[in-house]
Design a protein around this motif. Structure first.
Motif, PDB file in Angstrom:
ATOM      1  N   SER A 145       0.940  -1.142   0.060  1.00  0.00           N
ATOM      2  CA  SER A 145       0.002  -0.237   0.067  1.00  0.00           C
ATOM      3  C   SER A 145       0.871   0.944  -0.087  1.00  0.00           C
ATOM      4  N   VAL A 146       0.093   2.465  -0.523  1.00  0.00           N
ATOM      5  CA  VAL A 146       0.887   3.674  -0.179  1.00  0.00           C
ATOM      6  C   VAL A 146      -0.181   4.642   0.214  1.00  0.00           C
ATOM      7  N   THR A 147       0.553   5.660   1.111  1.00  0.00           N
ATOM      8  CA  THR A 147      -0.188   6.543   1.643  1.00  0.00           C
ATOM      9  C   THR A 147       0.255   8.006   1.369  1.00  0.00           C
ATOM     10  N   GLN A 148      -0.496   8.539   0.701  1.00  0.00           N
ATOM     11  CA  GLN A 148      -0.060  10.073   0.427  1.00  0.00           C
ATOM     12  C   GLN A 148      -0.698  11.008   1.610  1.00  0.00           C
ATOM     13  N   LEU A 149       0.167  11.697   2.305  1.00  0.00           N
ATOM     14  CA  LEU A 149      -0.199  12.685   3.327  1.00  0.00           C
ATOM     15  C   LEU A 149      -0.590  14.148   2.849  1.00  0.00           C
ATOM     16  N   GLY A 150      -1.827  14.263   2.884  1.00  0.00           N
ATOM     17  CA  GLY A 150      -2.305  15.486   2.448  1.00  0.00           C
ATOM     18  C   GLY A 150      -2.861  15.631   0.947  1.00  0.00           C
ATOM     19  N   SER A 151      -4.332  15.660   0.958  1.00  0.00           N
ATOM     20  CA  SER A 151      -5.009  15.556  -0.379  1.00  0.00           C
ATOM     21  C   SER A 151      -4.957  16.801  -1.084  1.00  0.00           C
ATOM     22  N   HIS A 152      -4.437  17.815  -0.644  1.00  0.00           N
ATOM     23  CA  HIS A 152      -4.203  19.177  -1.052  1.00  0.00           C
ATOM     24  C   HIS A 152      -3.084  19.808  -0.548  1.00  0.00           C
ATOM     25  N   VAL A 153      -2.184  20.311  -1.404  1.00  0.00           N
ATOM     26  CA  VAL A 153      -1.080  20.997  -1.203  1.00  0.00           C
ATOM     27  C   VAL A 153      -0.987  22.500  -1.853  1.00  0.00           C
ATOM     28  N   SER A 154      -0.762  23.517  -1.185  1.00  0.00           N
ATOM     29  CA  SER A 154      -0.853  24.722  -1.743  1.00  0.00           C
ATOM     30  C   SER A 154       0.639  25.406  -1.713  1.00  0.00           C
ATOM     31  N   VAL A 155       1.325  26.027  -2.438  1.00  0.00           N
ATOM     32  CA  VAL A 155       2.675  26.396  -2.492  1.00  0.00           C
ATOM     33  C   VAL A 155       2.705  27.826  -3.549  1.00  0.00           C
ATOM     34  N   SER A 156       3.500  28.835  -3.059  1.00  0.00           N
ATOM     35  CA  SER A 156       3.696  29.862  -3.891  1.00  0.00           C
ATOM     36  C   SER A 156       4.597  29.668  -5.065  1.00  0.00           C
ATOM     37  N   GLU A 157       4.525  30.431  -6.301  1.00  0.00           N
ATOM     38  CA  GLU A 157       5.483  30.052  -7.344  1.00  0.00           C
ATOM     39  C   GLU A 157       6.598  30.569  -6.936  1.00  0.00           C
ATOM     40  N   GLY A 158       7.594  29.655  -7.119  1.00  0.00           N
ATOM     41  CA  GLY A 158       9.149  29.799  -6.595  1.00  0.00           C
ATOM     42  C   GLY A 158       9.495  29.095  -5.357  1.00  0.00           C
ATOM     43  N   SER A 172       2.712  25.921 -14.036  1.00  0.00           N
ATOM     44  CA  SER A 172       2.533  24.716 -14.889  1.00  0.00           C
ATOM     45  C   SER A 172       2.423  23.628 -14.016  1.00  0.00           C
ATOM     46  N   ASP A 173       3.107  23.367 -12.668  1.00  0.00           N
ATOM     47  CA  ASP A 173       2.988  22.444 -11.960  1.00  0.00           C
ATOM     48  C   ASP A 173       1.678  21.965 -11.560  1.00  0.00           C
ATOM     49  N   ALA A 174       0.720  22.722 -11.220  1.00  0.00           N
ATOM     50  CA  ALA A 174      -0.595  22.786 -10.812  1.00  0.00           C
ATOM     51  C   ALA A 174      -1.257  21.407 -11.370  1.00  0.00           C
ATOM     52  N   ALA A 175      -1.398  20.235 -10.622  1.00  0.00           N
ATOM     53  CA  ALA A 175      -1.939  19.279 -11.160  1.00  0.00           C
ATOM     54  C   ALA A 175      -2.337  18.258  -9.943  1.00  0.00           C
ATOM     55  N   GLU A 176      -2.688  16.867 -10.350  1.00  0.00           N
ATOM     56  CA  GLU A 176      -2.821  16.018  -9.337  1.00  0.00           C
ATOM     57  C   GLU A 176      -1.769  14.874  -9.310  1.00  0.00           C
ATOM     58  N   TYR A 177      -1.150  14.674  -8.067  1.00  0.00           N
ATOM     59  CA  TYR A 177       0.126  13.715  -8.140  1.00  0.00           C
ATOM     60  C   TYR A 177      -0.418  12.451  -7.390  1.00  0.00           C
ATOM     61  N   PHE A 178       0.133  11.495  -8.091  1.00  0.00           N
ATOM     62  CA  PHE A 178      -0.179  10.099  -7.551  1.00  0.00           C
ATOM     63  C   PHE A 178       1.159   9.367  -7.242  1.00  0.00           C
ATOM     64  N   GLY A 200      -1.947   5.650  -4.873  1.00  0.00           N
ATOM     65  CA  GLY A 200      -2.420   6.430  -3.424  1.00  0.00           C
ATOM     66  C   GLY A 200      -3.695   6.990  -3.872  1.00  0.00           C
ATOM     67  N   LYS A 201      -4.174   7.914  -2.788  1.00  0.00           N
ATOM     68  CA  LYS A 201      -5.463   8.660  -3.291  1.00  0.00           C
ATOM     69  C   LYS A 201      -5.165  10.068  -3.901  1.00  0.00           C
ATOM     70  N   GLY A 202      -3.706  10.200  -4.119  1.00  0.00           N
ATOM     71  CA  GLY A 202      -3.576  11.659  -4.986  1.00  0.00           C
ATOM     72  C   GLY A 202      -3.256  12.776  -3.882  1.00  0.00           C
ATOM     73  N   THR A 203      -2.657  13.901  -4.387  1.00  0.00           N
ATOM     74  CA  THR A 203      -2.552  14.773  -3.632  1.00  0.00           C
ATOM     75  C   THR A 203      -2.466  15.906  -4.916  1.00  0.00           C
ATOM     76  N   LYS A 204      -3.643  17.139  -4.716  1.00  0.00           N
ATOM     77  CA  LYS A 204      -3.769  17.932  -5.612  1.00  0.00           C
ATOM     78  C   LYS A 204      -2.887  19.105  -5.227  1.00  0.00           C
ATOM     79  N   LEU A 205      -1.992  19.411  -6.201  1.00  0.00           N
ATOM     80  CA  LEU A 205      -1.086  20.825  -5.871  1.00  0.00           C
ATOM     81  C   LEU A 205      -1.595  22.004  -6.547  1.00  0.00           C
ATOM     82  N   SER A 206      -1.489  22.793  -5.650  1.00  0.00           N
ATOM     83  CA  SER A 206      -1.990  24.273  -6.245  1.00  0.00           C
ATOM     84  C   SER A 206      -0.675  25.045  -5.986  1.00  0.00           C
ATOM     85  N   VAL A 207      -0.579  26.045  -7.334  1.00  0.00           N
ATOM     86  CA  VAL A 207       0.415  26.852  -7.335  1.00  0.00           C
ATOM     87  C   VAL A 207      -0.037  28.357  -7.272  1.00  0.00           C
ATOM     88  N   LYS A 208       0.189  29.096  -6.383  1.00  0.00           N
ATOM     89  CA  LYS A 208      -0.227  30.490  -6.287  1.00  0.00           C
ATOM     90  C   LYS A 208       0.842  31.495  -6.994  1.00  0.00           C
TER      91      LYS A 208
END
Lengths: 114, 115
Positions: free
Chosen positions: A3-16, A84-90, A105-113
């Motif tokens: 099994s795999v466990t992804q911590l955090g279903s949503h991660v938000s970071v600033s550009e850079g 352009s990195d904004a996407a869902e990562y598995f 895993g269930k995926g982590t959605k990455l948002s880039v501000k």
């Protein structure tokens, strides 16, 4: 069982900023580990894979991941986020073999501000 | 890009009706897979095929059947669709070497809604 466990279903970071997406695994045999990315309305694409060679794996688009057996982790990083990195990562795991299959895993959605 | 075509891209159907989704590849890869993707569940394997007429069940195979009469086509059938089968379905293929862990190539998906 694996099994795999992804911590955090949503991660938000600033550009850079640093991108860190966490994945921990469970496996009774030496695992093969993968990161896939899914852009909106598309199928998944392979970012990188670990298949028991080098523990630090470099992938496409500046991403890399480090296999740490002692921590049972395979975290994905990128030093500087782009819009352009904004996407869902598995994260995914396999025991290998011709009829093995990938467990995602269930995926982590990455948002880039901006 | 790997030559994988899924059809239809979108489908709306009613509960109790049969539905068939098609995956067509032009890569001559031996292995083909059907996954479903649901929010909070990631991707889960429904069925896979390791050759013509050779198929096996995945994690969530109940309510689904598959057929592979030609290398290039892998069909997924919902015999009697239910609302719980509303999902996005992805077909994937892997290299001729047969090592699943080598690399999976994914199609663009089929959005199925069962009303």
């Amino acid at each position: 069982a694996q099994s795999v466990t992804q911590l955090g279903s949503h991660v938000s970071v600033s550009e850079g900023a640093l991108v860190l997406l966490r994945c921990n695994y469970s496996s009774s045999v030496p695992p093969y580990l993968f990161w896939y990315v899914q852009y909106p309305n598309q199928g998944l694409q392979l970012l990188l894979k670990y298949t028991s060679a080098a523990t630090l794996v470099k992938g496409i688009n500046g991403f890399e991941a480090e296999f740490k057996k002692s921590e049972t982790s395979f975290h994905l990083t990128k030093p500087s986020a782009h819009m352009s990195d904004a996407a869902e990562y598995f994260c995914a795991i396999s025991s290998g073999g011709s009829q093995g299959n990938l467990i995602f895993g269930k995926g982590t959605k990455l948002s880039v501000k901006p | 890009d790997a030559g994988i075509t899924q059809s239809p891209r979108h489908k709306v159907t009613e509960t109790g009706t049969p539905v068939t989704l098609r995956c067509h590849q032009t890569e001559n890869h031996r292995y083909m897979y059907w996954y479903r993707q649901d929010p909070g569940h990631g991707l889960r394997l429904i069925h896979y095929s390791y050759g013509v007429k050779d198929t096996d069940k995945g994690e969530v195979s109940d309510g689904y059947s598959v057929s592979r009469s030609k290398t290039e086509d892998f069909l997924l059938t919902l015999e009697s669709a239910t609302s719980s089968q509303t999902s996005v379905y992805f077909c994937a293929i892997s290299e001729e070497s047969g090592a699943i862990w080598e690399k999976l190539f994914f199609g663009s998906g089929t959005q199925l809604s069962v009303l």
